[in-house]
Design an enzyme around this catalytic site. Sequence first.
Site: not given
Length: 313
Positions: A71, A107
């Site tokens: 990420k 997220d």
Amino acid sequence: MKIYGSTSFTGIIGYPIEHTLSPSFQNAAFERAGLNWVYLPFKVEPDRLEISFAGLAAAGCRGLNVTMPHKQAVFTLVDEAAESAAVVKAVNTVEFKGGRSIGHNTDGLGFVRSLKSDAAFDPVGKKVLVIGAGGAAQSIALALAKAGAGEMKILNRTRKKAETIVGLVRSYYAGSIASIADMDDSDDIRSCDLVVNATSVGMATNPGLPLGLDLLRPGQVVYDIIYWPAETEFLRLAKAGGARTVNGAGMLLYQGAAAFTIWTGLPAPIEEMAQALRAELRDRGTEDIIATNKHSARTNIIRHKTDNPGTTG
Ligand code: ATR
């Protein structure tokens, strides 16, 4: 589904990737939306990330999800970063558009949507405790601040990393709602309306409890971002003590739903996606029970650990 010369492809990159659940519900979403798109898992070793990312883009990939451990690295590879990725310097969703790659991070949004939908909990004005200080905790803390939380406590084994998150929340949201949880002030911790476990403590590979049960109280919402096992020891005991408990399957689902919308421009067919995810989790149930039982006797309660002087956390 049928694969044609014109079929669009998307997918998820991670290492390892074998356990990903995302293909189940993203492919269900494409089917429900009547799109001839496919979603595939790509196992990408860290030292092959750059070439894989460029290759996928060059081959016409429409969108990617990004999972551990890529990420942060993908944030440095995208041509542009949306605000959601820029604030956490991490990307979980890539949009390929007009020859460019745009990094997003869904997220935090996924977490807040799940909280509202699965726990009927609106963070506005509420006091929240976030346990953990990794990438997930950071996204959640910022999302809770953005969603209007009134006060936020951060607790992490490594205190220095908790301080970084407090600083980050303060830098984006004026009013200094965030501070380090003081373990000597149990009433302060117990008075939180929401407790979020954003650590990996409770996974089969990392058994234990992220917080002493004496620091919980009945009526709280206790959210564990772990969805595997479906009910961690922490959630089971919190529920037995009178808390309203939610696991992380909803966060996984809603972050995926937001990615689907970024790629396709369409509203996500959330019901079909949820159904596909539930079915996939059910199919994997036996393995889950075996893995959990193996470790159930151990506990591992988090207290702040002071860093060695000179470490960077
Ligand atoms: P992610 O990016 O997925 O959130 P991470 O960056 O590895 O993953 O963060 C994992 C979190 O779980 C951290 O907050 C970590 O605490 P440290 O910052 O002290 O490392 C926490 N964690 C993992 N294992 C733990 C354990 N056994 N006890 C306490 N905390 C733990």
